[in-house]
Design a protein around this motif. Structure first.
Motif, short mmCIF file in Angstrom:
data_model
loop_
_atom_site.label_atom_id
_atom_site.label_comp_id
_atom_site.label_asym_id
_atom_site.label_seq_id
_atom_site.Cartn_x
_atom_site.Cartn_y
_atom_site.Cartn_z
N LEU A 106 -2.42 8.25 -10.26
CA LEU A 106 -1.37 8.39 -9.25
C LEU A 106 -1.84 7.65 -7.99
CD1 LEU A 106 -0.57 12.17 -9.71
CD2 LEU A 106 0.86 10.25 -10.41
N MET A 107 -0.94 6.84 -7.42
CA MET A 107 -1.35 6.07 -6.24
C MET A 107 -1.47 7.02 -5.03
SD MET A 107 -0.76 2.97 -7.65
CE MET A 107 0.06 2.47 -9.16
N PRO A 108 -2.67 7.13 -4.46
CA PRO A 108 -2.86 8.10 -3.37
C PRO A 108 -2.09 7.72 -2.10
CG PRO A 108 -4.82 6.77 -3.64
CD PRO A 108 -3.91 6.42 -4.77
N PRO B 179 -8.26 -0.36 3.08
CA PRO B 179 -9.46 0.19 3.73
C PRO B 179 -10.46 -0.90 4.09
CG PRO B 179 -8.90 1.47 1.78
CD PRO B 179 -8.03 0.26 1.77
N PHE B 180 -10.62 -1.89 3.23
CA PHE B 180 -11.53 -2.99 3.52
C PHE B 180 -11.03 -3.79 4.72
CE2 PHE B 180 -12.42 -1.92 -0.76
CZ PHE B 180 -13.70 -2.32 -1.04
N HIS B 253 -4.20 7.35 6.38
CA HIS B 253 -4.33 8.81 6.31
C HIS B 253 -4.52 9.30 4.88
CE1 HIS B 253 -0.35 9.61 4.57
NE2 HIS B 253 -0.10 8.42 5.06
N TRP B 254 -4.06 8.51 3.91
CA TRP B 254 -4.17 8.90 2.51
C TRP B 254 -5.56 8.65 1.95
CZ3 TRP B 254 -5.81 4.78 -0.22
CH2 TRP B 254 -5.56 3.52 0.34
N GLU B 256 -9.57 8.61 1.22
CA GLU B 256 -10.56 9.69 1.19
C GLU B 256 -11.32 9.84 2.49
OE1 GLU B 256 -12.47 10.33 -3.13
OE2 GLU B 256 -11.77 8.35 -2.63
N SER B 257 -11.76 8.72 3.07
CA SER B 257 -12.55 8.80 4.30
C SER B 257 -11.76 9.52 5.39
CB SER B 257 -12.93 7.39 4.76
OG SER B 257 -11.77 6.63 5.00
N GLN B 258 -10.46 9.19 5.52
CA GLN B 258 -9.65 9.80 6.57
C GLN B 258 -9.33 11.25 6.23
OE1 GLN B 258 -9.42 8.13 9.19
NE2 GLN B 258 -9.97 6.12 8.39
N ARG B 259 -9.09 11.50 4.91
CA ARG B 259 -8.81 12.87 4.49
C ARG B 259 -9.99 13.77 4.82
NH1 ARG B 259 -6.94 10.80 -1.09
NH2 ARG B 259 -8.00 12.55 -2.00
N ASN B 260 -11.21 13.27 4.53
CA ASN B 260 -12.41 14.06 4.82
C ASN B 260 -12.54 14.30 6.32
OD1 ASN B 260 -12.93 14.03 2.15
ND2 ASN B 260 -14.47 12.41 2.23
#
Ligand SMILES: Nc1ncnc2c1ncn2[C@@H]1O[C@H](COP(=O)(O)OP(=O)(O)OP(=O)(O)O)[C@@H](O)[C@H]1O
Ligand SMILES: [Mg+2]
Lengths: 271, 266
Positions: A106-108, B179-180, B253-254, B256-260
């Motif tokens: 699923l595309m996050p 992200p890159f 915001h989606w 992982e780094s931002q979620r954490n």
């Protein structure tokens, strides 16, 4: 389902023709290199329209490789895969795949709604009907009002439901699943097994499901294709004469279930 | 949650640290431990900074710096993202071009500053070129790696969903690379500001860098002004970095780094 936008390819003239036919399939990795490796030696079987076929085999047997060949993601080294009569060139429009790793599939960056919308956009469904269809298919997999959430905000079981909803959104004829319930807890697993049985009988869809869990294969399937260890061959194709609808408690405690289970265990662990 | 985690406590602690540093500076210069011919006192510097904030000259210099930095960044980054994407999507092009880019990336931008001054003189163009050139190579490389970093499961999923062309690019390739690219942009913004100041300081183009230079040349009496200008460039740097960090947080915001980070902040 009363959605007329996409109609399944008709087989009216050739009612007996299998939806999927696999002939002498062979797949080697790294052909011509020193690390050449034969993953699938010789696999032949057919899947009839509306049938539920499970593929089991020991770990590393080549189940994932087989499923990737069946879906058109991977070209076989030799042999042939036909889907609805035509040899596979790429992934056919009328075929859907559910991967084990839902959190990556699923595309996050897309909400649940937008994830499910993807195959509908590809099929050219108009915005208005798309929204109706998304709500309908999310409801069909037992999800309520989660469309505006991101997949990673949901539990594992819910995420796999979203993945199934996305796979069903454009009303494919066949669903291929690679160990779809291997990463969820036991209770969720039972729920999802029953969900896929319900979806299959509601939508009259053909399912091929790969699993290493023999109980799951017997519980779900009309027939079980047993693969040998790598390089894989078809060890046996076992019909499952259990009635439907099936029930986790009743079906699993039937005498036939125990016998089939025992037989498959012997086949899979005989290596 | 303890008191240490509350917003007011954090802000208070930061203000205290800054106040302590300023007080320390004032003490050191008042006690003449710092050489007064090269270190003005904190109060003199702040008074000068306050005066400067009301002068049109300062705001003109700020405008010149922002303009050169912004234009250079816009040109350099746009080109880098386009070129990086094209190279990242084509394996052959990528393999052929990457050694050249890796080499050009390592050329210090300062080395071409004299050349840029000869070609354009002390102008805005010279500044823009220097910034664009400086940010182009690293961001191109970031973009290439980003475009090539699509998760294999996502790639399979895209194939199964039959996503192609622009739809695939917008729904799969670009978000995977984002992200890159975002990291690259944040670094580019900071590097770009440094290059702008250098182009003004050494190349003589108008802007905050030139203001520092002229105030130094005006002799010891203008020393507080020099320090005030240095302070302003520091503030500009902080503003730029936080603006890009904020944008990154909003757009990714989606990720992982931002979620954490969000989970930690909550
Ligand atoms: N991309 C690849 N390149 C080379 N060899 C591979 C590749 N993918 C799989 N193999 C090899 O092919 C064989 C079959 O792998 P495959 O993943 O299809 O098995 P599997 O039955 O799905 O295993 P599991 O039960 O662990 O899921 C293994 O020996 C594996 O090492
Ligand atoms: Mg596998």
């Amino acid at each position: 389902m009363s959605h007329p936008a996409v109609t399944p390819t008709s087989h009216s003239g050739t009612g007996t023709e299998p939806v999927l036919s696999v002939r002498a399939l062979q797949k080697a990795y790294n052909v011509g290199k020193p690390n050449e490796r034969l993953a699938i030696a010789d696999v032949t079987f057919d899947v009839a329209k509306g049938e539920f076929v499970c593929v089991v085999g020991p770990s590393g047997a080549g189940k994932t490789t087989l499923l990737r060949c069946l879906s058109g993601l991977l070209a076989p080294t030799s042999g042939e895969v036909r889907f609805e009569g035509a040899p596979l060139q790429e992934v056919p429009a009328r075929l859907s795949v559910v991967f084990q790793d839902y959190s990556r599939s699923l595309m996050p960056w897309l909400t649940v709604n937008r994830n499910v919308a993807l195959p509908l956009k590809v099929a050219g469904v108009a915005k208005r009907q798309r929204e109706d269809r998304i709500a309908e298919v999310l409801h069909a997999v037992g999800l309520g009002d989660v469309g505006r959430n991101y997949p990673w905000q949901l539990s594992g079981g819910m995420q796999q439901r979203v993945a199934i909803a996305r796979a069903l959104a454009h009303q494919p004829d066949m669903l291929l699943m690679d160990e779809p319930f291997a990463s969820v807890d036991a209770q969720t697993r039972f729920d999802l097994e029953d969900l896929i049985l319900k979806v299959r009988s509601d939508l009259d869809i053909t399912v091929v499901l790969v699993t290493h869990d023999i109980d799951e294969a017997v519980y779900l399937a009309d027939r079980v294709v047993v693969l040998s260890g790598a390089p894989s061959r078809v060890e046996e194709i076992v019909p499952v004469p259990l009635g439907r609808p099936r029930n986790q408690l009743v079906t699993r405690s039937e005498e036939t279930f125990a016998q089939l289970r025992r037989h498959l265990m012997e086949l899979v662990t005989a290596h | 949650m303890t008191i240490v985690d509350t917003g007011w406590f954090r802000i208070g602690a930061r203000v205290l640290v800054v106040a302590a540093l300023l007080a320390g500076w004032q003490y050191l210069s008042a006690a003449e431990i710092l050489d007064t011919t090269s270190f003005p006192s904190m109060t003199a510097t702040m008074a000068e900074a306050g005066r400067q904030l009301q002068s049109a000259d300062l705001w003109l210099a700020v405008w010149e710096t922002v303009r050169g930095w912004g234009l250079g960044l816009l040109i350099g980054c746009s080109l880098a993202i386009v070129v990086g994407t094209l190279l990242g999507l084509n394996r052959f092009a990528y393999l052929s071009v990457i050694p050249v880019i890796e080499f050009l990336k390592t050329v210090p931008v300062i080395a071409i500053l004299p050349l840029a001054i000869v070609v354009w003189g002390a102008t805005l163009d010279m500044k823009v070129f220097l910034v664009a050139f400086g940010v182009f190579w690293p961001l191109t490389i970031q973009t290439i790696y980003g475009v090539r970093a699509v998760d294999p499961v996502v790639r399979d999923t895209a194939a199964v969903l039959r996503l192609r062309g622009l739809r695939k690019f917008l729904n799969v390739t670009l978000p995977s690379a984002a992200p890159f690219i975002a990291t690259g942009l944040r670094v580019a913004a900071a590097v770009g500001l440094i290059l702008t100041i250098i182009a003004e300081l050494i190349g003589g183009a108008p802007g905050l860098g030139l203001s520092i230079l002229t105030s130094v040349n005006a002799g010891p009496s203008r020393l507080p002004a020099t320090y005030a200008f240095i302070l302003f460039t520091g503030v500009a740097g902080v503003l730029v970095t936080s603006a890009f960090a904020y944008l990154e947080q909003r757009l990714l915001h989606w990720h992982e780094s931002q979620r954490n980070a969000a989970a930690k902040a909550a």
